[in-house]
Scaffold this active site. Structure first.
Site, PDB file in Angstrom:
ATOM      1  N   CYS A   1       5.813  79.704  22.123  1.00  0.00           N
ATOM      2  CA  CYS A   1       6.251  80.899  22.846  1.00  0.00           C
ATOM      3  C   CYS A   1       7.739  80.804  23.159  1.00  0.00           C
ATOM      4  CB  CYS A   1       5.426  81.076  24.121  1.00  0.00           C
ATOM      5  SG  CYS A   1       5.786  82.632  24.960  1.00  0.00           S
TER       6      CYS A   1
ATOM      7  N   CYS B   1       8.857  82.600  26.426  1.00  0.00           N
ATOM      8  CA  CYS B   1       8.493  81.847  27.629  1.00  0.00           C
ATOM      9  C   CYS B   1       9.363  80.605  27.790  1.00  0.00           C
ATOM     10  CB  CYS B   1       7.048  81.385  27.549  1.00  0.00           C
ATOM     11  SG  CYS B   1       5.925  82.577  26.833  1.00  0.00           S
ATOM     12  N   ASP B   2       9.580  79.891  26.693  1.00  0.00           N
ATOM     13  CA  ASP B   2      10.166  78.552  26.814  1.00  0.00           C
ATOM     14  C   ASP B   2      11.603  78.448  26.307  1.00  0.00           C
ATOM     15  OD1 ASP B   2       7.746  77.736  27.799  1.00  0.00           O
ATOM     16  OD2 ASP B   2       6.997  77.001  25.877  1.00  0.00           O
TER      17      ASP B   2
HETATM   18  C1  FAD Z   1       2.784  77.647  25.365  1.00  0.00           C
HETATM   19  C2  FAD Z   1       2.802  78.979  26.051  1.00  0.00           C
HETATM   20  C3  FAD Z   1       3.664  79.177  27.102  1.00  0.00           C
HETATM   21  C4  FAD Z   1       3.697  80.403  27.741  1.00  0.00           C
HETATM   22  N1  FAD Z   1       4.565  80.569  28.780  1.00  0.00           N
HETATM   23  C5  FAD Z   1       4.637  81.760  29.400  1.00  0.00           C
HETATM   24  C6  FAD Z   1       5.565  81.971  30.470  1.00  0.00           C
HETATM   25  O1  FAD Z   1       6.337  81.073  30.830  1.00  0.00           O
HETATM   26  N2  FAD Z   1       5.580  83.194  31.060  1.00  0.00           N
HETATM   27  C7  FAD Z   1       4.763  84.217  30.654  1.00  0.00           C
HETATM   28  O2  FAD Z   1       4.805  85.298  31.249  1.00  0.00           O
HETATM   29  N3  FAD Z   1       3.891  84.053  29.632  1.00  0.00           N
HETATM   30  C8  FAD Z   1       3.810  82.861  28.995  1.00  0.00           C
HETATM   31  N4  FAD Z   1       2.954  82.689  27.938  1.00  0.00           N
HETATM   32  C9  FAD Z   1       2.151  83.834  27.497  1.00  0.00           C
HETATM   33  C10 FAD Z   1       0.942  83.989  28.428  1.00  0.00           C
HETATM   34  O3  FAD Z   1       0.281  82.748  28.513  1.00  0.00           O
HETATM   35  C11 FAD Z   1      -0.014  85.055  27.914  1.00  0.00           C
HETATM   36  O4  FAD Z   1       0.672  86.260  27.669  1.00  0.00           O
HETATM   37  C12 FAD Z   1      -1.095  85.320  28.951  1.00  0.00           C
HETATM   38  O5  FAD Z   1      -1.750  84.120  29.283  1.00  0.00           O
HETATM   39  C13 FAD Z   1      -2.122  86.319  28.435  1.00  0.00           C
HETATM   40  O6  FAD Z   1      -3.083  86.448  29.417  1.00  0.00           O
HETATM   41  P1  FAD Z   1      -4.550  86.982  29.112  1.00  0.00           P
HETATM   42  O7  FAD Z   1      -5.254  86.952  30.420  1.00  0.00           O
HETATM   43  O8  FAD Z   1      -4.486  88.241  28.365  1.00  0.00           O
HETATM   44  O9  FAD Z   1      -5.229  85.936  28.112  1.00  0.00           O
HETATM   45  P2  FAD Z   1      -5.269  84.359  27.998  1.00  0.00           P
HETATM   46  O10 FAD Z   1      -4.317  83.687  28.888  1.00  0.00           O
HETATM   47  O11 FAD Z   1      -5.198  84.102  26.530  1.00  0.00           O
HETATM   48  O12 FAD Z   1      -6.737  84.007  28.516  1.00  0.00           O
HETATM   49  C14 FAD Z   1      -7.864  84.350  27.788  1.00  0.00           C
HETATM   50  C15 FAD Z   1      -9.075  83.871  28.558  1.00  0.00           C
HETATM   51  O13 FAD Z   1     -10.230  84.451  27.964  1.00  0.00           O
HETATM   52  C16 FAD Z   1     -11.246  83.479  27.896  1.00  0.00           C
HETATM   53  N5  FAD Z   1     -12.120  83.833  26.786  1.00  0.00           N
HETATM   54  C17 FAD Z   1     -11.817  83.953  25.469  1.00  0.00           C
HETATM   55  N6  FAD Z   1     -12.912  84.300  24.776  1.00  0.00           N
HETATM   56  C18 FAD Z   1     -13.921  84.395  25.682  1.00  0.00           C
HETATM   57  C19 FAD Z   1     -15.306  84.712  25.589  1.00  0.00           C
HETATM   58  N7  FAD Z   1     -15.879  85.018  24.426  1.00  0.00           N
HETATM   59  N8  FAD Z   1     -16.050  84.706  26.729  1.00  0.00           N
HETATM   60  C20 FAD Z   1     -15.483  84.417  27.940  1.00  0.00           C
HETATM   61  N9  FAD Z   1     -14.170  84.127  28.079  1.00  0.00           N
HETATM   62  C21 FAD Z   1     -13.420  84.106  26.962  1.00  0.00           C
HETATM   63  C22 FAD Z   1     -10.545  82.158  27.695  1.00  0.00           C
HETATM   64  O14 FAD Z   1     -11.395  81.122  28.164  1.00  0.00           O
HETATM   65  C23 FAD Z   1      -9.300  82.359  28.554  1.00  0.00           C
HETATM   66  O15 FAD Z   1      -9.579  81.936  29.856  1.00  0.00           O
HETATM   67  C24 FAD Z   1       2.864  81.464  27.303  1.00  0.00           C
HETATM   68  C25 FAD Z   1       1.980  81.262  26.240  1.00  0.00           C
HETATM   69  C26 FAD Z   1       1.941  80.036  25.618  1.00  0.00           C
HETATM   70  C27 FAD Z   1       0.977  79.817  24.479  1.00  0.00           C
END
Ligand code: FAD
Length: 338
Positions: free
Chosen positions: A162, A165-166
């Protein structure tokens, strides 16, 4: 796939023997354990909808893998991903969200007595009937299996997926960084990194880029960017932090070790949406399609928040924002269909 899901439901129904006897109908089931899901849960719980949240096996979501979050408002001293997600989970629970640490394996549709659609959400061990569902299952950044880049190796210590982010972290400022990929997002991420890094190498396995012409020319015209065609990164080196990468030229089979402080995967994301019923429309890469300016999917009462539908912004704050929208839209839907 759908035949397989059908078999799973049948097996579950027989195993539990209670599917058709599910007495209680929940107001809202939230699927996910990241920022989108917990924000939806906080709003739904405060609206007294008594949500059930399935956080899946990767509780906390993508942020669990990162140590420095500098761009989530409210934490001027920065916060680690696990600490931020722990706080969000605590806040969901504080207002009464019931959290289950299981993956949802399917959603079944049926008609309620009043003609409204109801849903049964299945995990491997339980089934719950509900009037609305928020899908917040996020996406997984694609990574390739390069020695040295694993979770217990240099991941998060110079290796990331990312750039937004980083990329601006002090560890990459005025340093040499590498980006793996050849599409639009790789070009965009490389261009973003030029604001901080002294040089950015794009490593692409083919001899032409997949990126659009405009993105290619922007990257090629940036004097900080160098593109290594027909090349792959074969190893990441470093003790506490990445300090070099080995790159193999696939044409002449030679390898070269380059000093590097950063290695970014920019080869796309896979949305976690394969378990959804086919009536929930997705694009050709699996992202859920929602109504413009809304979190409504193509099924009444099912809403989608966060990275499962957003392939553009992919940030914790935007995921949280759409999590809030999904809960408010679900609340309104429940009100209108009472
Ligand atoms: C290395 C890295 C660093 C990052 N740093 C930043 C940062 O500094 N600042 C920032 O704003 N963003 C950052 N991001 C981006 C950020 O993490 C994502 O945009 C954000 O987490 C998305 O949130 P979300 O809730 O949509 O999904 P996710 O965080 O992807 O969470 C998905 C969730 O769904 C659950 N899930 C999946 N399938 C199922 C299922 N079938 N049944 C039940 N549960 C399920 C998983 O267990 C997980 O808990 C970073 C991403 C990465 C990879």
């Amino acid at each position: 796939m759908y035949f397989f899901q059908g078999l799973v439901y049948l097996a579950l129904s027989c195993f539990h023997g209670h599917y058709h006897k599910l007495e209680r109908t929940e107001n809202i089931v939230i699927i996910g354990g990241g920022p989108a899901a917990h924000t939806a849960a906080i709003y739904a719980a405060r609206a007294e909808l008594n949500p059930v949240l399935y956080e899946g096996v990767a509780a906390g979501g993508q942020l669990i893998t990162t140590t420095h979050i500098e761009n989530f408002p409210g934490f001027p001293e920065e916060i680690s991903g696990p600490a931020l997600m722990e706080k969000m989970k605590k806040q969901s629970e504080k207002f009464g969200t019931r959290i289950v640490s299981e993956n949802v394996i399917g959603i079944e549709t049926h008609r309620g007595n009043n003609g409204l659609t109801l849903y049964t959400v299945h995990t491997a061990t339980q089934s719950v009937k509900t009037r609305t569902v928020v899908v917040a299952t996020g996406a997984s950044a694609k990574r390739t299996d390069i020695p040295g880049t694993g979770d217990n190796e240099l991941w998060n210590r110079g290796v990331s997926a990312c750039t937004i982010c980083d990329g601006s972290l002090p560890m990459f400022r005025n340093k040499i960084v590498f980006v793996i990929g050849g599409g639009d997002s790789a070009m965009e991420e490389a261009l973003f990194l030029t604001k901080f890094a002294s040089a950015v190498y794009i490593v692409h396995r083919r001899d032409t880029l997949r990126a659009s012409k405009i993105m290619q020319s922007r990257a090629k015209n940036n004097r900080k960017i160098k593109i290594l065609f027909s090349s792959v990164v074969t190893e990441a080196h470093g003790k506490d932090h990445l300090d070099a990468v080995t790159v193999r030229n696939l044409k002449n089979n030679t390898t070269e070790k380059h000093g590097a402080s950063g290695l970014f995967f920019a080869i796309g994301h896979t949305p976690n949406t394969a378990f959804l019923p086919e009536e929930i429309q997705r694009d050709d890469t699996g992202y859920v399609l929602v109504e413009k300016g809304s979190t409504k999917t193509t099924m009444d009462g099912i809403f989608c928040a966060g990275d499962a539908h957003d392939k553009k912004w992919r940030q914790a704050i935007t995921a949280a924002g759409t999590g809030c929208m999904a809960a408010l839209e679900a609340e309104r839907y429940l009100e209108e269909t009472k």
